[in-house]
Design an enzyme around this catalytic site. Structure first.
Site, PDB file in Angstrom:
ATOM      1  N   CYS A  34      38.909  44.966  42.118  1.00 42.58           N
ATOM      2  CA  CYS A  34      38.216  45.518  43.173  1.00 42.58           C
ATOM      3  C   CYS A  34      38.483  46.692  43.729  1.00 42.58           C
ATOM      4  O   CYS A  34      40.097  46.702  44.500  1.00 42.58           O
ATOM      5  CB  CYS A  34      37.058  45.460  43.955  1.00 42.58           C
ATOM      6  SG  CYS A  34      36.244  43.913  43.456  1.00 42.58           S
ATOM      7  N   ARG A  91      43.735  50.264  39.006  1.00 40.50           N
ATOM      8  CA  ARG A  91      43.529  48.491  39.453  1.00 40.50           C
ATOM      9  C   ARG A  91      42.068  47.957  38.192  1.00 40.50           C
ATOM     10  O   ARG A  91      42.093  46.900  38.711  1.00 40.50           O
ATOM     11  CB  ARG A  91      42.897  48.670  40.920  1.00 40.50           C
ATOM     12  CG  ARG A  91      43.742  48.868  41.823  1.00 40.50           C
ATOM     13  CD  ARG A  91      43.025  49.592  42.662  1.00 40.50           C
ATOM     14  NE  ARG A  91      42.846  47.873  43.560  1.00 40.50           N
ATOM     15  CZ  ARG A  91      43.618  47.479  45.335  1.00 40.50           C
ATOM     16  NH1 ARG A  91      44.948  48.130  44.973  1.00 40.50           N
ATOM     17  NH2 ARG A  91      43.691  46.343  44.836  1.00 40.50           N
ATOM     18  N   TRP A 129      35.038  45.499  40.124  1.00 40.70           N
ATOM     19  CA  TRP A 129      35.701  44.498  38.920  1.00 40.70           C
ATOM     20  C   TRP A 129      34.743  43.365  38.906  1.00 40.70           C
ATOM     21  O   TRP A 129      34.753  42.101  39.687  1.00 40.70           O
ATOM     22  CB  TRP A 129      36.844  44.525  38.807  1.00 40.70           C
ATOM     23  CG  TRP A 129      37.345  43.377  37.801  1.00 40.70           C
ATOM     24  CD1 TRP A 129      37.844  44.180  36.309  1.00 40.70           C
ATOM     25  CD2 TRP A 129      37.783  42.646  37.688  1.00 40.70           C
ATOM     26  NE1 TRP A 129      38.479  43.394  35.789  1.00 40.70           N
ATOM     27  CE2 TRP A 129      38.449  41.796  36.386  1.00 40.70           C
ATOM     28  CE3 TRP A 129      37.787  40.946  38.387  1.00 40.70           C
ATOM     29  CZ2 TRP A 129      39.454  40.834  35.673  1.00 40.70           C
ATOM     30  CZ3 TRP A 129      38.156  39.829  38.222  1.00 40.70           C
ATOM     31  CH2 TRP A 129      38.960  39.674  36.926  1.00 40.70           C
ATOM     32  N   ASN A 186      35.907  43.457  48.678  1.00 40.31           N
ATOM     33  CA  ASN A 186      37.602  43.218  47.037  1.00 40.31           C
ATOM     34  C   ASN A 186      37.578  41.721  47.340  1.00 40.31           C
ATOM     35  O   ASN A 186      37.977  41.145  48.973  1.00 40.31           O
ATOM     36  CB  ASN A 186      38.121  43.974  47.616  1.00 40.31           C
ATOM     37  CG  ASN A 186      39.293  43.547  46.130  1.00 40.31           C
ATOM     38  OD1 ASN A 186      39.282  42.397  45.634  1.00 40.31           O
ATOM     39  ND2 ASN A 186      40.980  44.285  46.514  1.00 40.31           N
ATOM     40  N   GLY A 187      37.204  40.652  46.206  1.00 45.63           N
ATOM     41  CA  GLY A 187      37.746  39.252  46.542  1.00 45.63           C
ATOM     42  C   GLY A 187      36.462  38.260  46.723  1.00 45.63           C
ATOM     43  O   GLY A 187      35.274  38.969  45.680  1.00 45.63           O
ATOM     44  N   GLU A 246      55.797  38.582  25.310  1.00 43.18           N
ATOM     45  CA  GLU A 246      54.969  39.566  26.167  1.00 43.18           C
ATOM     46  C   GLU A 246      54.876  40.740  24.364  1.00 43.18           C
ATOM     47  O   GLU A 246      53.583  41.352  25.659  1.00 43.18           O
ATOM     48  CB  GLU A 246      56.398  40.355  26.628  1.00 43.18           C
ATOM     49  CG  GLU A 246      56.087  41.853  27.152  1.00 43.18           C
ATOM     50  CD  GLU A 246      55.267  42.324  28.032  1.00 43.18           C
ATOM     51  OE1 GLU A 246      54.493  41.352  28.253  1.00 43.18           O
ATOM     52  OE2 GLU A 246      55.256  42.710  28.728  1.00 43.18           O
ATOM     53  N   LYS A 306      50.928  42.346  25.403  1.00 43.37           N
ATOM     54  CA  LYS A 306      51.087  43.731  25.107  1.00 43.37           C
ATOM     55  C   LYS A 306      49.414  44.829  24.516  1.00 43.37           C
ATOM     56  O   LYS A 306      48.483  44.652  24.960  1.00 43.37           O
ATOM     57  CB  LYS A 306      51.470  44.931  25.004  1.00 43.37           C
ATOM     58  CG  LYS A 306      52.998  45.002  25.748  1.00 43.37           C
ATOM     59  CD  LYS A 306      52.496  45.385  26.723  1.00 43.37           C
ATOM     60  CE  LYS A 306      51.952  44.961  28.370  1.00 43.37           C
ATOM     61  NZ  LYS A 306      53.148  44.372  29.640  1.00 43.37           N
ATOM     62  N   GLU A 348      45.820  42.695  24.917  1.00 47.06           N
ATOM     63  CA  GLU A 348      45.498  43.003  25.634  1.00 47.06           C
ATOM     64  C   GLU A 348      45.075  45.178  25.373  1.00 47.06           C
ATOM     65  O   GLU A 348      43.579  44.910  26.392  1.00 47.06           O
ATOM     66  CB  GLU A 348      46.370  43.155  27.286  1.00 47.06           C
ATOM     67  CG  GLU A 348      47.084  43.654  27.469  1.00 47.06           C
ATOM     68  CD  GLU A 348      47.864  43.800  28.205  1.00 47.06           C
ATOM     69  OE1 GLU A 348      47.286  42.957  29.662  1.00 47.06           O
ATOM     70  OE2 GLU A 348      49.352  43.415  28.905  1.00 47.06           O
ATOM     71  N   HIS A 405      56.105  24.352  13.300  1.00 46.53           N
ATOM     72  CA  HIS A 405      55.615  22.789  13.727  1.00 46.53           C
ATOM     73  C   HIS A 405      53.997  23.176  13.589  1.00 46.53           C
ATOM     74  O   HIS A 405      53.455  22.847  14.664  1.00 46.53           O
ATOM     75  CB  HIS A 405      56.057  22.267  15.225  1.00 46.53           C
ATOM     76  CG  HIS A 405      57.970  21.937  14.647  1.00 46.53           C
ATOM     77  ND1 HIS A 405      57.635  20.629  14.855  1.00 46.53           N
ATOM     78  CD2 HIS A 405      58.691  23.304  15.407  1.00 46.53           C
ATOM     79  CE1 HIS A 405      59.395  20.389  14.667  1.00 46.53           C
ATOM     80  NE2 HIS A 405      60.121  21.884  14.927  1.00 46.53           N
ATOM     81  N   LYS A 444      44.459  45.497  37.461  1.00 40.73           N
ATOM     82  CA  LYS A 444      45.817  45.898  37.726  1.00 40.73           C
ATOM     83  C   LYS A 444      46.518  45.017  38.135  1.00 40.73           C
ATOM     84  O   LYS A 444      47.204  43.956  38.569  1.00 40.73           O
ATOM     85  CB  LYS A 444      46.433  47.512  38.082  1.00 40.73           C
ATOM     86  CG  LYS A 444      47.594  47.341  38.141  1.00 40.73           C
ATOM     87  CD  LYS A 444      48.196  48.292  37.271  1.00 40.73           C
ATOM     88  CE  LYS A 444      49.648  48.380  36.939  1.00 40.73           C
ATOM     89  NZ  LYS A 444      50.529  47.961  36.012  1.00 40.73           N
TER      90      LYS A 444
HETATM   91  C1  F6R Z   1      49.784  42.710  31.939  1.00 41.87           C
HETATM   92  C2  F6R Z   1      50.009  42.524  33.063  1.00 41.87           C
HETATM   93  C3  F6R Z   1      49.722  41.276  33.774  1.00 41.87           C
HETATM   94  C4  F6R Z   1      51.045  41.750  35.405  1.00 41.87           C
HETATM   95  C5  F6R Z   1      49.919  40.213  35.816  1.00 41.87           C
HETATM   96  C6  F6R Z   1      51.262  39.819  37.367  1.00 41.87           C
HETATM   97  O1  F6R Z   1      50.861  43.893  31.379  1.00 41.87           O
HETATM   98  O2  F6R Z   1      50.181  43.431  33.589  1.00 41.87           O
HETATM   99  O3  F6R Z   1      49.781  40.508  32.987  1.00 41.87           O
HETATM  100  O4  F6R Z   1      52.434  41.114  35.313  1.00 41.87           O
HETATM  101  O5  F6R Z   1      49.446  40.304  36.255  1.00 41.87           O
HETATM  102  O6  F6R Z   1      50.656  40.670  38.287  1.00 41.87           O
HETATM  103  P1  F6R Z   1      51.971  41.471  38.915  1.00 41.87           P
HETATM  104  O7  F6R Z   1      52.912  41.211  38.516  1.00 41.87           O
HETATM  105  O8  F6R Z   1      51.299  42.591  40.178  1.00 41.87           O
HETATM  106  O9  F6R Z   1      51.796  40.540  40.016  1.00 41.87           O
END
Ligand code: F6R
Length: 608
Positions: free
Chosen positions: A2, A27, A76, A100-101, A481, A485, A488, A504, A603
């Site tokens: 949020c 975010r 959010w 927020n939270g 990774e 990517k 998501e 395995h 975010k």
């Molecule tokens: C994936 C992504 C998330 C963040 C994770 C940690 O593309 O961005 O997996 O890496 O939420 O976020 P931070 O780095 O802000 O602690």
């Protein structure tokens, strides 16, 4: 997560609140709203809409909100579905709140308030806060006292902004966990979840500390700590305000951020190495790299994968024992940590709740705390003994790209510095490693010069319902990774596996409709990974090969080959991050998903 914004303005604020919310879009959110004090500050009005800010903008165009005092929010969903009735601001009598939270004890509070005859109109935990403050306000008639009393009832991690009908020159902000910043204008005052939201208005920012709450008027700010003692917090000039948050010539923020990598990786590396002398120039941060006995790394998501690459580097080049775990597991694992160890946290935002909790755990275990963060004013940065900034600039695309490679850049420099301090790297090796790091931006630039191969592969991936990524050794985190990517951004199910694990279990999945992306640079483990590719080929699997080596005898099974440059093994993860990002990006573009704000994602994940 949020986003909160609040303005005590000189003129109408609804338009400015909307603009500020647009800057918080990155975010992640699923609904939004604004409330203002109209009719000389005596009447609360609000406008809310499900979905994107364009919906709120359209609703405001139909039914404008007057007033010089207002709060806005991008939500959010945590408690209650994403819908207009659950969108913030929430109201109770003369009180309006954005939040927020999470309010952890909201069910108890809700039952208690309901028993007192309060009727609820949403499913949110936030509405409880509005009713609590309104109840206390009816008893005390002082908004500040009402806030103080209401706070005593609230448990959880939350940030709040509150306005009160009848008090046109007043706004109260609370920070108990998620960040909240005060912006100081000329005869105006602002609240925002971060400095980026406030950038168009001011760069004079006071970051509230955890537990603080602040009473704002247009001319004055009073800050109280958790025990309600008046405190002063520094007023800083933030650089976030200087950054232009736009897409430039790119279609998406993510594309812009992918293309910024040569520059920001170079920038970040230059902070930690001396390219001219080809030596590390690690700042003296009080880390005794020669003596550290064990490193414990903790992070979430992409930042965790950066940490995993760091583990390989620190073990191989510095001979350091490294443990790593995802922060949400580490924080509850009760791992015994020997005093004298270094606990290293990696976080783009510096606000991730699990990473912060893991940091507190490590602190209680007498570890020295280092943090690799992109936001140097963040909570994690401020809680660390030593901060290693990534100089990626604001990352707006929800999926991390440039922050990831900049985290790798810092970890690479740290590994060389530690290797040198521990006598594992001599001068010639140091020069070779730093020299190779210096070439990374050029290699990435040349890969970025032609994205057409990725577009072609994206058309194939878009037809798949599952994709497997394989990598071995230090390329294994890149496979993880890549899979993250892709899932998501494109919502295609993808898994990353250590290539040696293929036999395995996952080998059972292989058939012609399962694309297998193999991260296989020509390093010491290439032959082993090639053997895994043969196993895939023998079962009719279709391979997308990322390698500087040609597919050779497997040419028939390799549907696509991204020809990578030949690299010193040390720099492989930094450069191979790029093709996995581009594959996910182009697949998402081809499928028409929301590249910069994928569904359900936030975010900065400031709740558990
Ligand atoms: C994936 C992504 C998330 C963040 C994770 C940690 O593309 O961005 O997996 O890496 O939420 O976020 P931070 O780095 O802000 O602690």
């Amino acid at each position: 997560m949020c986003g909160i914004v609040g303005i005590l303005g000189k003129g109408p604020v609804a338009g400015a609140l909307l603009e500020a919310l647009k800057r918080l879009e990155y975010r992640g959110y699923d609904s939004a709203g604004i409330a203002t004090l109209a009719e000389d500050g005596t009447a609360l009005k609000r406008c809310r809409a499900e979905g994107k800010l364009a919906n709120l903008e359209a609703a405001l165009a139909k039914d404008p909100l007057p007033g010089r005092t207002g709060i806005g929010h991008t939500r959010w969903a945590t408690h209650g579905a994403p819908s207009e009735r659950n969108a913030h601001p929430h109201m109770s009598g003369p009180v309006s709140v954005v939040h927020n939270g999470i309010i952890e004890n909201f069910s108890e509070l809700r039952s208690a308030l309901a028993a007192e005859g309060v009727a609820f109109e949403s499913d949110t935990d936030t509405e409880v806060v509005a009713h609590l403050i309104a109840r206390e306000l009816a008893r005390t008639e002082s908004p500040t006292e009402a806030m103080r009393r209401a706070l005593a009832h609230l448990k959880g991690a939350f940030a709040l902004a509150v306005i009160f009908a009848g008090h046109e020159d007043l706004m109260i902000g609370v920070r108990n966990g998620p960040p909240l910043a005060i912006g100081h204008g000329e005869g105006e005052m602002y609240l925002g979840s971060d400095a980026i939201a406030l950038a168009p208005f001011t760069n004079r920012i006071t970051f509230l500390e955890d537990g603080d709450w602040a009473v704002l008027t247009r001319e004055r700010v009073q800050i109280f700590d958790r025990s309600h003692r008046a405190v002063t917090r520094p007023l800083t000039r933030t650089t976030a305000a200087a950054h232009l948050v736009d897409k430039g010539n790119h279609r998406h923020f993510m594309a812009k951020e992918i293309h910024e990598q040569p520059e920001v990786i170079g920038h970040t590396l230059a902070r930690y190495v001396d390219f001219g002398a080809k030596r590390v120039a690690f700042p003296d941060l009080g880390l005794d790299l020669a003596r550290i006995r064990r490193v414990t790394i903790s992070a979430c998501g992409t930042a965790y994968y950066a940490g995993l690459v760091g583990k390989y580097w620190l073990e191989r080049w510095a001979g350091l024992a490294v443990d790593i775990d995802i922060a949400s597991e580490f924080r509850y694992r009760e791992a015994p940590l020997e005093p004298g160890g270094l606990a290293l946290f990696v976080s783009q935002s510096g606000e991730t709740a699990d990473t912060l909790a893991a940091l507190h755990y490590a602190r209680a275990q007498s570890q020295q705390i280092a943090a690799i963060v992109n936001v140097t004013e963040s909570t994690i940065a401020r809680a660390a003994d030593c901060v290693l900034p990534t100089l990626a600039g604001p990352e707006i695309g929800v999926a991390s790209t440039k922050a990831f490679t900049c985290q790798l850049a810092v970890l690479a420099a740290l590994a060389i510095a530690a290797g040198k301090a521990r006598g594992r790297i001599d001068e010639a090796q140091e020069q070779a490693l730093v020299g190779a790091l210096g070439e990374v931006p050029r290699h990435i630039s040349s890969l970025l010069a032609d994205e057409s191969p990725y577009e072609a592969i994206a058309h194939d991936l878009a037809k798949a319902s599952d994709v497997l990524y394989l990598g071995r050794g230090i390329n294994y985190p890149i496979a993880l990774e890549g899979a993250l990517k892709l899932k998501e951004l494109s919502y295609i199910h993808a898994e990353g596996y250590a290539a040696g694990e293929l036999k395995h279990g996952p080998i059972a999945l292989i058939e012609e409709n399962l694309p297998i992306i193999v991260v296989a640079p020509g390093d010491a483990l290439f032959e082993k990974t090639f053997a895994n590719m043969q196993e895939v080929a023998a079962r009719g699997g279709r391979i997308v090969l990322l390698s500087d080596r040609a597919p050779g005898e497997l040419a028939d099974a390799v549907a696509h080959h991204i020809a990578m440059p030949e690299l010193l093994p040390f720099t492989i993860p930094l450069v191979y991050a790029l093709p996995v990002q581009l594959l996910a990006y182009h697949t998402a573009v081809f499928m028409g998903t929301d590249v910069d704000q994928p569904r359900n994602l936030a975010k900065s994940v400031t709740v558990e």
